[in-house]
Scaffold this motif. Structure first.
Motif, PDB file in Angstrom:
ATOM      1  N   GLU A  14       6.721  10.805  96.478  1.00 16.15           N
ATOM      2  CA  GLU A  14       6.267   9.134  97.088  1.00 16.15           C
ATOM      3  C   GLU A  14       4.938   9.490  96.838  1.00 16.15           C
ATOM      4  O   GLU A  14       4.053   8.342  97.044  1.00 16.15           O
ATOM      5  N   ARG A  15       3.808  10.503  97.591  1.00 11.83           N
ATOM      6  CA  ARG A  15       2.979  11.333  97.863  1.00 11.83           C
ATOM      7  C   ARG A  15       2.449  10.618  96.483  1.00 11.83           C
ATOM      8  O   ARG A  15       0.905   9.564  95.500  1.00 11.83           O
ATOM      9  N   ILE A  16       2.863  11.315  95.496  1.00 13.05           N
ATOM     10  CA  ILE A  16       2.676  11.195  94.118  1.00 13.05           C
ATOM     11  C   ILE A  16       2.459   9.595  93.785  1.00 13.05           C
ATOM     12  O   ILE A  16       1.631   9.023  93.142  1.00 13.05           O
ATOM     13  N   ARG A  17       3.132   8.709  93.597  1.00 11.91           N
ATOM     14  CA  ARG A  17       3.247   7.439  93.673  1.00 11.91           C
ATOM     15  C   ARG A  17       2.082   6.869  94.129  1.00 11.91           C
ATOM     16  O   ARG A  17       0.967   5.655  94.011  1.00 11.91           O
ATOM     17  N   SER A  36       1.615  19.606  88.388  1.00 11.37           N
ATOM     18  CA  SER A  36       0.864  17.773  89.599  1.00 11.37           C
ATOM     19  C   SER A  36       0.560  16.941  88.468  1.00 11.37           C
ATOM     20  O   SER A  36       0.297  16.112  88.184  1.00 11.37           O
ATOM     21  N   ILE A  37      -0.189  17.345  87.169  1.00  7.74           N
ATOM     22  CA  ILE A  37      -0.677  16.476  86.433  1.00  7.74           C
ATOM     23  C   ILE A  37       0.072  16.188  85.345  1.00  7.74           C
ATOM     24  O   ILE A  37      -0.377  14.634  85.392  1.00  7.74           O
ATOM     25  N   SER A  38       1.769  16.630  84.797  1.00  2.00           N
ATOM     26  CA  SER A  38       2.158  15.898  84.749  1.00  2.00           C
ATOM     27  C   SER A  38       2.728  14.487  85.436  1.00  2.00           C
ATOM     28  O   SER A  38       3.087  13.579  84.361  1.00  2.00           O
ATOM     29  N   LEU A  39       3.320  14.722  86.106  1.00  2.00           N
ATOM     30  CA  LEU A  39       4.068  14.040  87.840  1.00  2.00           C
ATOM     31  C   LEU A  39       3.037  12.879  87.555  1.00  2.00           C
ATOM     32  O   LEU A  39       3.710  11.569  87.320  1.00  2.00           O
ATOM     33  N   LEU A  40       2.132  12.857  87.771  1.00  2.00           N
ATOM     34  CA  LEU A  40       1.233  12.403  88.358  1.00  2.00           C
ATOM     35  C   LEU A  40       0.751  11.214  87.175  1.00  2.00           C
ATOM     36  O   LEU A  40       0.870  10.159  87.230  1.00  2.00           O
ATOM     37  N   THR A  41       0.319  11.696  86.102  1.00  2.00           N
ATOM     38  CA  THR A  41       0.451  11.431  84.682  1.00  2.00           C
ATOM     39  C   THR A  41       1.400   9.983  84.107  1.00  2.00           C
ATOM     40  O   THR A  41       1.372   9.095  83.820  1.00  2.00           O
ATOM     41  N   MET A  42       3.084  10.545  84.646  1.00  2.00           N
ATOM     42  CA  MET A  42       4.397  10.357  84.989  1.00  2.00           C
ATOM     43  C   MET A  42       4.214   8.560  85.515  1.00  2.00           C
ATOM     44  O   MET A  42       4.660   7.364  85.185  1.00  2.00           O
ATOM     45  N   ALA A  43       3.562   9.116  86.156  1.00  2.00           N
ATOM     46  CA  ALA A  43       3.763   7.829  87.766  1.00  2.00           C
ATOM     47  C   ALA A  43       2.709   6.508  87.213  1.00  2.00           C
ATOM     48  O   ALA A  43       2.221   5.641  87.532  1.00  2.00           O
ATOM     49  N   LEU A  44       1.410   7.185  86.777  1.00  2.00           N
ATOM     50  CA  LEU A  44       0.805   5.285  86.039  1.00  2.00           C
ATOM     51  C   LEU A  44       0.933   5.158  85.189  1.00  2.00           C
ATOM     52  O   LEU A  44       1.092   4.013  85.248  1.00  2.00           O
ATOM     53  N   ARG A  45       1.707   6.208  83.705  1.00  5.23           N
ATOM     54  CA  ARG A  45       2.087   5.336  82.579  1.00  5.23           C
ATOM     55  C   ARG A  45       3.247   4.401  83.461  1.00  5.23           C
ATOM     56  O   ARG A  45       2.745   3.245  83.109  1.00  5.23           O
ATOM     57  N   GLN A  46       4.457   4.814  84.787  1.00  8.66           N
ATOM     58  CA  GLN A  46       5.110   4.020  84.095  1.00  8.66           C
ATOM     59  C   GLN A  46       4.964   2.745  85.485  1.00  8.66           C
ATOM     60  O   GLN A  46       5.414   1.589  84.622  1.00  8.66           O
ATOM     61  N   LYS A  47       3.728   2.769  85.906  1.00  9.81           N
ATOM     62  CA  LYS A  47       3.356   1.378  86.132  1.00  9.81           C
ATOM     63  C   LYS A  47       2.565   1.245  85.190  1.00  9.81           C
ATOM     64  O   LYS A  47       1.310  -0.017  85.331  1.00  9.81           O
TER      65      LYS A  47
END
Lengths: 404, 404
Positions: free
Chosen positions: A17-20, A77-88
């Protein structure tokens, strides 16, 4: 359009949630047209979990292997945040320390950034990507993974901002700026709009954990414009840098505190002579002991509780020879440090503050700060009282007077 | 003194205790004077845990970022094992895929090893270190982290053994060798002392999960001497490679099985013509459908259940035009494959096995194997019966006869 380095700490990326939420904040900055380099810590307490595994295997694990282990935290953490950015729908790419060209010395677990080969980051930025870099880690010239030690992600962010000539380095953390004291202990604490490098450094070194001292030193060295702000809410935050007047209080910049301290009292006829020898011994093994302002029948030192073992080992080995007749330890102490608005003289400062109605022990003043040490149980009340006194002096227009 | 590459799978390093046990095994080989390169998978099901996090953020995560994420799993296991080795006084160092010089193509999540720059590994070996390499991962020419896809750590081990010209590549896993069938389903299954690459490859491709087909192909290509053995107990294991006589049974090398299969039955007047067109369509989108030996009124295909969606999409789009009048799906099927000792003719093989007292459907035989498909509920009994029949034939000295 500016180039901004944003750093988010472990709490800020502690869950999906926080990563999002962080991704959302980054998108806002992106929509303002900024080029962005994001520096992340590991998720929540994941580094502690890895350390625990390592210690199960070996109570004294090899520092190179420890770096290999714990550097995975930021890679996650960097891969997950990058996924979240790409997902948006935002173009984003993650880079480990070595991929980002962060070269350090060979000091595993406490490495210093030597240089950053920024070509890779610049290439991704030029292609319109948000670049998400693993904080806290780098690589040696010979290709070994290193970590930068405590507060390392702040240091990564500042070092990157310096080498990329960024317009701004934003440290997003779980507080919304730099306060005159820890607001959890001193509810009257005020947030600074701006604070100079020097005084921020004093506070950071004396226990204010909003920024790590090394990152502040790095920012001062390269004159990086720094802002401390909340990961969770928008707001001004605190600017760090420049030569400033003290905005909130012309009497003081802040009060910091360090817990888990100890006081070591040393007795003996020739104690003063002995202690000047002792200081050298402490220095040799890296024990940082600050002398307490002279009391009648003994010399006292304030030091971190985890250094007590080293200190008493020296006393046991060399004490007798130095003429030391005995010593006592007090633990569960807290050191409280005031960083005043202006340089001050030892005599004036101790004189004024010594009137406080608490049995605190004052340490020998240093150029930009004065500290006292006391049993932890009373530290909260002491900090509140000091804060109120200084603020009262301010309100009464006698602030400078109070300290000088 | 030999140079040995040892690979340990995820179960073998699934906990601190197991990591310690693996370290102990390595020490034994070390004490025999061997040079050792160890290749590890991630601990237990940690990769699944990371995948789950990724899918929470994005159901279709970017494959480059997924590689960044999941490659941390092996980085954790190599550092912990190296700590365990060092703790026991053994010189050891861990290397990630990129540190070990494992260069792959750009196919994230399913990369192929292109070359290995072995200089770094050779340097550590020359200094007397056990080198612990992260399996399953590599790096592209442009410095992106890649993973090798399913069974990737086996492939890493074989690729390293090939490029290092190792004397032996040992695959340590949770079974103690290659069996004539899965011993959990067929208790009479026998362990092979040795099996040729070709037949091992057939078994691996048709569901025997002791080795991944890609690693067997790589071993065959480079003629790497391979041994499959247990991580948990000492024992001979099974040698893979060479041209051999079938040791245990001159009738067959093994029986493999694949679960979660489906059968697709296609109806229509012009079904044979239609199906030859269909085969091309299936091929285009990568649906692997094997034809069932002709039954009276329809064409049947056996395919993996997860490919059904793609296959029926083709039927919906193009079926009518191709003259297909309808189709039916049967799910929860199992495909059982026999790898015989010698090449055989289609007619002989189907003729003999068709006498088995089960309603299985035979697939068109392929050079080195013959398969049948049936509802999963009966597969265990079918495998046991086939195994017993073939072994009986062997005992009666009619083994070759049975198949040819």
């Amino acid at each position: 359009m500016a180039l901004i380095v944003q750093k988010y700490g472990g709490t800020s990326v502690g869950s999906v949630e926080r990563i999002r939420a962080v991704a959302q904040q980054i998108l806002l900055a992106r929509q303002q047209g900024h080029e962005l380099v994001i520096v992340l810590s590991a998720m929540g307490d994941s580094t502690d979990g890895l350390m625990k595994l390592a210690l199960e295997i070996d109570p004294h694990p090899d520092s190179r292997e420890l770096d290999m282990l714990v550097s995975t935290g930021e890679q996650i953490s960097i891969s997950l945040l990058t996924m979240a950015l790409r997902q948006k729908g935002c173009k984003a790419v993650s880079l480990t320390g070595w991929q980002a060209g962060i070269v350090t010395d060979e000091e595993h677990q406490d490495a210093q950034v030597r240089e950053i080969h920024t070509a890779s980051i610049h290439q991704w930025l030029a292609r319109g990507y948000v670049v998400v870099v693993a904080g806290y880690q780098g690589v040696t010239d010979s290709g070994q993974i290193t970590t930068l030690g405590r507060g390392g992600s702040d240091t990564s962010a500042v070092a990157l901002a310096a080498r990329l000539h960024a317009d701004l380095c934003e440290i997003h953390t779980d507080v919304d700026g730099v306060y005159t004291a820890d607001p959890r202990l001193v509810p009257e604490a005020k947030k600074h709009t701006q604070i100079p490098y020097e005084q921020m450094l004093e506070l950071a070194e004396m226990g204010a954990c909003v920024l790590h001292p090394r990152s502040v030193r790095e920012a001062r060295k390269f004159q990086v414009p720094l802002v401390v702000r909340s990961s969770f809410q928008r707001g001004e935050g605190t600017r760090v840098g420049g030569e400033l007047q003290c905005g909130i209080s012309s009497a003081f910049w802040g009060i910091a505190h360090q817990e888990k301290m100890a006081v070591l009292s040393i007795k003996g006829e020739r104690r003063e002579e002995a202690c000047s020898h002792l200081a050298k011994h402490f220095d040799t093994v890296g024990v940082e002991a600050e002398a307490v302002v002279s009391v009648s029948d003994c010399m006292q030192y304030s030091l971190s509780a985890h250094e007590l073992e080293n200190a008493t080992a020296i006393l046991q080995n060399d004490g007798k020879r130095l003429g030391i007749e005995g010593w006592e330890c007090e633990q569960d102490m807290t050191k409280v440090t005031i960083v005043p608005a202006d340089p001050f003289t030892e005599k004036d400062m101790t004189g004024k503050l010594a009137e406080l109605p608490f049995p605190v022990r004052w340490l020998k003043p240093v150029k930009r700060r004065i500290s006292c040490v006391m049993p932890s149980a009373m530290s909260k009340a002491v900090m509140q009282t000091i804060h109120r006194s200084l603020a009262m002096n301010l309100n009464a227009g006698r602030s400078k007077d109070f300290l000088l």
